[in-house]
Scaffold this motif. Sequence first.
Motif, short mmCIF file in Angstrom:
data_model
loop_
_atom_site.label_atom_id
_atom_site.label_comp_id
_atom_site.label_asym_id
_atom_site.label_seq_id
_atom_site.Cartn_x
_atom_site.Cartn_y
_atom_site.Cartn_z
N MET A 95 95.65 8.47 103.97
CA MET A 95 95.16 9.45 104.53
C MET A 95 95.88 10.52 104.66
O MET A 95 96.86 10.48 104.80
CB MET A 95 94.45 9.56 105.79
CG MET A 95 93.21 8.60 106.11
SD MET A 95 92.00 9.00 104.68
CE MET A 95 91.11 7.16 104.84
N ARG A 96 95.66 12.00 103.98
CA ARG A 96 96.37 13.15 104.30
C ARG A 96 95.66 13.86 105.18
O ARG A 96 94.32 14.31 104.89
CB ARG A 96 96.19 13.87 102.38
CG ARG A 96 97.56 15.10 102.69
CD ARG A 96 97.08 16.10 101.26
NE ARG A 96 98.04 16.91 101.21
CZ ARG A 96 98.06 17.74 100.29
NH1 ARG A 96 97.46 17.65 99.03
NH2 ARG A 96 99.32 18.73 100.47
N ILE A 97 96.57 14.36 106.31
CA ILE A 97 96.81 15.15 107.19
C ILE A 97 96.88 16.56 107.43
O ILE A 97 98.59 16.59 107.05
CB ILE A 97 97.16 14.66 108.44
CG1 ILE A 97 95.90 13.32 108.64
CG2 ILE A 97 96.66 15.22 109.72
CD1 ILE A 97 95.99 12.01 109.05
N GLY A 129 102.29 5.68 110.63
CA GLY A 129 101.26 5.12 110.07
C GLY A 129 100.45 4.64 109.02
O GLY A 129 99.72 4.90 109.08
N GLY A 130 101.61 5.60 108.39
CA GLY A 130 101.07 5.43 106.17
C GLY A 130 100.65 6.78 105.97
O GLY A 130 99.50 6.85 105.15
N HIS A 131 99.84 8.08 107.49
CA HIS A 131 99.86 9.13 106.11
C HIS A 131 100.48 10.16 105.78
O HIS A 131 101.59 10.42 106.12
CB HIS A 131 98.61 9.91 107.27
CG HIS A 131 97.75 8.64 108.05
ND1 HIS A 131 96.58 8.20 107.91
CD2 HIS A 131 98.14 8.68 109.64
CE1 HIS A 131 95.93 7.47 108.78
NE2 HIS A 131 96.65 7.64 109.44
N ALA A 132 99.85 10.47 104.50
CA ALA A 132 100.42 11.96 104.43
C ALA A 132 100.21 13.13 105.19
O ALA A 132 99.00 13.05 105.42
CB ALA A 132 100.47 12.58 102.75
N VAL A 133 101.45 13.51 105.49
CA VAL A 133 101.63 15.16 106.75
C VAL A 133 101.96 16.54 106.35
O VAL A 133 102.97 16.23 105.52
CB VAL A 133 102.16 14.64 107.54
CG1 VAL A 133 101.48 15.72 108.70
CG2 VAL A 133 101.52 13.08 108.44
N TRP A 184 104.16 17.91 101.46
CA TRP A 184 104.53 19.87 100.75
C TRP A 184 105.55 19.58 100.30
O TRP A 184 106.07 19.53 99.80
CB TRP A 184 104.48 21.16 101.76
CG TRP A 184 102.79 21.76 101.67
CD1 TRP A 184 102.00 21.38 100.95
CD2 TRP A 184 102.38 21.98 103.14
NE1 TRP A 184 100.53 21.62 101.51
CE2 TRP A 184 101.27 21.59 102.70
CE3 TRP A 184 102.76 22.24 104.14
CZ2 TRP A 184 100.09 22.95 103.12
CZ3 TRP A 184 102.33 22.75 104.82
CH2 TRP A 184 100.69 23.59 104.57
N ASP A 185 107.29 18.68 100.51
CA ASP A 185 108.43 18.78 100.76
C ASP A 185 108.49 17.84 100.28
O ASP A 185 109.85 17.20 100.10
CB ASP A 185 108.78 18.74 102.06
CG ASP A 185 108.68 17.47 103.02
OD1 ASP A 185 107.70 16.66 102.81
OD2 ASP A 185 109.02 17.28 103.82
N GLN A 186 107.37 16.38 99.12
CA GLN A 186 107.60 15.43 98.84
C GLN A 186 107.31 15.48 97.19
O GLN A 186 106.47 16.10 97.51
CB GLN A 186 107.74 14.31 99.22
CG GLN A 186 108.14 13.91 100.73
CD GLN A 186 107.40 12.84 101.88
OE1 GLN A 186 105.76 12.04 100.79
NE2 GLN A 186 108.36 11.71 101.82
#
Length: 229
Positions: free
Chosen positions: A1-3, A23-27, A181-183
């Motif tokens: 999930m993207r948060i 937890g496996g989320h993109a933040v 954003w930074d990846q």
Amino acid sequence: MRILLAEDDPSIADGLCAALRHGGHAVDHAARGNLADVALRDHDYDLLVLDLGLPALDGTEVLRRLRHRGTGMPVLVVTAREGLAERIRVLDLGADDYLVKPFALAEFEARVRALLRRANSQGKPELQLGRLRLDLPGHRAWIGQTPLELTAREFGLLEALATRVDRVTSRAQLVAALCNWDQELTDNGLDIAIHRLRRKLQGSGTGVRTIRGLGYLLEETDDSGNSQA
């Protein structure tokens, strides 16, 4: 999930970002309200974690603008404002949950899981397609009763496709779901992840079909891997 995390306190932001990514989320992180508002207009998110006391644009105004645009994404407010009247006002503005600082990280993570489960699984604890079962909040998957071993990127890819089942998901949507954003995720990196996921889904009755020029579709297949459509 993207948060999207909208929080101006660096120590709190660092801790919450680390927990969500673990937890496996993109933040993505926005430290100012105006930046959060722009991010919400320009990107698709599965959840907004929102502090109210943001500089440049107050969190309540960020929330008001979000709901005015008709966006139904879940919003978890995390704030030091603990008055009953303030809670009622923010919930009436469209927040889905309200957590007062300081709070236990375990409770924060549980509330995030609950909101994502409610939003993406229509209240069901699992999604199922063919013999494939997914526990999205728990980041677990099975083929029948056998656990499916996936990397964080592979699960993120499967999650992005599963929450849009019966709809084509573009490459841009997959990249957005997998990256902060930074990846960066190169085209070759996405192709490799899709190839590995397809291989691991063999025997599940579920496959990833390429829709040329449009993107990808997660769908049920027969035992040979061919689409049943």
